[in-house]
Scaffold this motif. Structure first.
Motif, mmCIF file in Angstrom:
data_model
loop_
_atom_site.group_PDB
_atom_site.id
_atom_site.type_symbol
_atom_site.label_atom_id
_atom_site.label_comp_id
_atom_site.label_asym_id
_atom_site.label_seq_id
_atom_site.Cartn_x
_atom_site.Cartn_y
_atom_site.Cartn_z
ATOM 1 N N HIS A 1 64.519 -76.586 81.331
ATOM 2 C CA HIS A 1 63.140 -76.107 81.169
ATOM 3 C C HIS A 1 62.372 -76.186 82.492
ATOM 4 O O HIS A 1 61.218 -76.585 82.534
ATOM 5 N N LYS B 1 58.798 -82.387 74.192
ATOM 6 C CA LYS B 1 59.961 -82.979 74.857
ATOM 7 C C LYS B 1 59.684 -83.203 76.347
ATOM 8 O O LYS B 1 60.347 -83.969 76.995
ATOM 9 N N TYR C 1 61.192 -72.385 68.755
ATOM 10 C CA TYR C 1 62.133 -72.318 67.647
ATOM 11 C C TYR C 1 61.789 -73.408 66.627
ATOM 12 O O TYR C 1 61.744 -73.154 65.423
ATOM 13 N N ASP D 1 61.893 -65.843 75.752
ATOM 14 C CA ASP D 1 62.213 -67.279 75.733
ATOM 15 C C ASP D 1 63.531 -67.506 75.001
ATOM 16 O O ASP D 1 64.394 -68.270 75.432
ATOM 17 N N ARG E 1 72.112 -73.527 80.477
ATOM 18 C CA ARG E 1 70.978 -74.347 80.010
ATOM 19 C C ARG E 1 71.402 -75.299 78.891
ATOM 20 O O ARG E 1 70.936 -76.442 78.830
ATOM 21 N N ALA E 2 72.249 -74.832 77.985
ATOM 22 C CA ALA E 2 72.665 -75.684 76.865
ATOM 23 C C ALA E 2 73.378 -76.933 77.389
ATOM 24 O O ALA E 2 73.096 -78.057 76.945
ATOM 25 N N TYR F 1 70.889 -79.237 79.089
ATOM 26 C CA TYR F 1 70.115 -79.948 78.067
ATOM 27 C C TYR F 1 70.965 -81.074 77.466
ATOM 28 O O TYR F 1 70.516 -82.211 77.326
ATOM 29 N N GLN G 1 74.288 -86.158 75.312
ATOM 30 C CA GLN G 1 74.990 -85.552 74.183
ATOM 31 C C GLN G 1 76.403 -85.170 74.665
ATOM 32 O O GLN G 1 76.544 -84.700 75.786
ATOM 33 N N TYR H 1 65.952 -80.858 63.486
ATOM 34 C CA TYR H 1 66.378 -80.166 64.711
ATOM 35 C C TYR H 1 66.332 -81.098 65.912
ATOM 36 O O TYR H 1 67.235 -81.137 66.734
ATOM 37 N N ARG H 2 65.255 -81.878 65.996
ATOM 38 C CA ARG H 2 65.079 -82.742 67.164
ATOM 39 C C ARG H 2 65.910 -84.012 67.098
ATOM 40 O O ARG H 2 66.315 -84.551 68.114
ATOM 41 N N HIS I 1 75.704 -77.067 69.004
ATOM 42 C CA HIS I 1 74.397 -76.420 69.140
ATOM 43 C C HIS I 1 74.539 -74.890 69.139
ATOM 44 O O HIS I 1 73.661 -74.186 68.625
ATOM 45 N N LYS J 1 72.365 -73.183 66.248
ATOM 46 C CA LYS J 1 71.179 -72.418 66.622
ATOM 47 C C LYS J 1 71.484 -71.135 67.380
ATOM 48 O O LYS J 1 71.049 -70.057 66.980
HETATM 49 P P1 ADP Z 1 62.425 -73.386 72.464
HETATM 50 O O1 ADP Z 1 62.809 -72.702 73.777
HETATM 51 O O2 ADP Z 1 62.279 -72.425 71.339
HETATM 52 O O3 ADP Z 1 61.269 -74.318 72.618
HETATM 53 P P2 ADP Z 1 64.247 -75.579 72.699
HETATM 54 O O4 ADP Z 1 63.316 -76.223 73.673
HETATM 55 O O5 ADP Z 1 64.783 -76.406 71.591
HETATM 56 O O6 ADP Z 1 63.633 -74.289 72.037
HETATM 57 O O7 ADP Z 1 65.458 -74.982 73.474
HETATM 58 C C1 ADP Z 1 65.358 -74.650 74.804
HETATM 59 C C2 ADP Z 1 66.705 -74.737 75.477
HETATM 60 O O8 ADP Z 1 67.294 -76.012 75.254
HETATM 61 C C3 ADP Z 1 67.688 -73.704 74.959
HETATM 62 O O9 ADP Z 1 68.412 -73.141 76.022
HETATM 63 C C4 ADP Z 1 68.565 -74.504 74.031
HETATM 64 O O10 ADP Z 1 69.874 -74.009 73.930
HETATM 65 C C5 ADP Z 1 68.565 -75.865 74.661
HETATM 66 N N1 ADP Z 1 68.782 -76.904 73.639
HETATM 67 C C6 ADP Z 1 67.907 -77.347 72.695
HETATM 68 N N2 ADP Z 1 68.490 -78.280 71.904
HETATM 69 C C7 ADP Z 1 69.763 -78.429 72.371
HETATM 70 C C8 ADP Z 1 70.872 -79.237 71.994
HETATM 71 N N3 ADP Z 1 70.807 -80.103 70.987
HETATM 72 N N4 ADP Z 1 72.023 -79.108 72.711
HETATM 73 C C9 ADP Z 1 72.121 -78.255 73.748
HETATM 74 N N5 ADP Z 1 71.114 -77.449 74.147
HETATM 75 C C10 ADP Z 1 69.948 -77.543 73.474
#
Ligand code: ADP
Ligand code: NI
Length: 216
Positions: free
Chosen positions: A21, A64, A102, A123, A135-136, A139, A145, A163-164, A173, A177
């Motif tokens: 982010h 977050k 989301y 987004d 990004r995944a 994150y 994780q 979700y959180r 993930h 999602k």
């Molecule tokens: P949004 O952008 O709708 O606020 P999130 O902040 O949850 O949603 O997701 C933003 C980014 O973080 C996305 O690229 C998403 O894939 C990643 N992300 C969120 N949760 C996870 C997770 N548990 N594992 C891996 N990547 C995650």
């Protein structure tokens, strides 16, 4: 509108983020949202300002990423006023960015104005494709994780808390999602890109599973 004021503020808030982010996410969202608007229905200069302001501010109020969401909202409003937006426009941007995520929409979809629909699609698209994969995993690592663990089953998510808070792996993930994001696009231009980018994910997952099993 003084966009660089908003950009500098966002850059300052998200400067140290390594969870996917960062400021460049905001910039990609702004560019892609404008691209979608060009393909669909051109926005007025005023609407385009709302699109840009929302793109650059949308993650500066994420629970977050900032310690105090209410305070971040107040500060965001102040920056928007300083950037030259009228009170009515400040309201439109802050309402939109509070309903983009989301997680917020797991509680029920919120009807967004057109400019915000483009931002929301952009987004979500940034969570797909090559960038989405990068990004995944960023994150996942920043939230301690695992990449993948066959003993952790993917679950169906119903609420924001679920979700959180649930324990998952980054590969899960994708199933929980990312693969279904293409069904949530607001615009047909967004949906088309979502389908192309989802194919990048499914190809990646097939390759990942084959390598995991030692098949190739
Ligand atoms: P949004 O952008 O709708 O606020 P999130 O902040 O949850 O949603 O997701 C933003 C980014 O973080 C996305 O690229 C998403 O894939 C990643 N992300 C969120 N949760 C996870 C997770 N548990 N594992 C891996 N990547 C995650
Ligand atoms: Ni975002």
């Amino acid at each position: 509108m003084n966009l660089s004021l908003i950009q500098n503020y966002a850059q300052q808030i998200l400067a140290s983020d390594v969870s996917g982010h960062d400021y460049w996410h905001l910039q990609r969202v702004a560019h892609l949202a404008q691209n979608l608007a060009r393909q669909e229905q051109q926005l007025s200069p005023q609407q385009n300002d709302l699109l840009l302001a929302s793109s650059y501010l949308h993650d500066t109020i994420d629970e977050k990423l900032v310690p105090d969401v209410q305070q971040a909202l107040l500060k965001g409003r102040e920056i928007l006023r300083q950037a030259g937006l009228q009170e009515e426009q400040v309201e439109l941007v802050t309402t939109a960015i509070q309903h983009l995520s989301y997680a917020a929409n797991l509680e029920g979809p919120y009807p967004l104005p057109l400019f915000a629909q483009y931002v929301q699609d952009a987004d979500r698209l940034d969570a797909l494709g090559a960038i989405g994969i990068a990004r995944a995993f960023a994150y996942g690592a920043s939230h301690q994780q695992p990449i993948y663990d066959p003993h952790i089953p993917p679950i169906k998510l119903h609420s924001k808390t679920e979700y959180r808070q649930h324990q998952t792996s980054t590969i899960n993930h994708f199933y929980e999602k990312l693969l279904s994001l293409q069904e949530t696009m607001n615009t047909s231009a967004g949906q088309k890109i979502a389908q192309q980018r989802t194919k990048i994910l499914t190809d990646f997952l097939a390759e990942f599973q084959a390598e995991w099993r030692g098949e190739k």
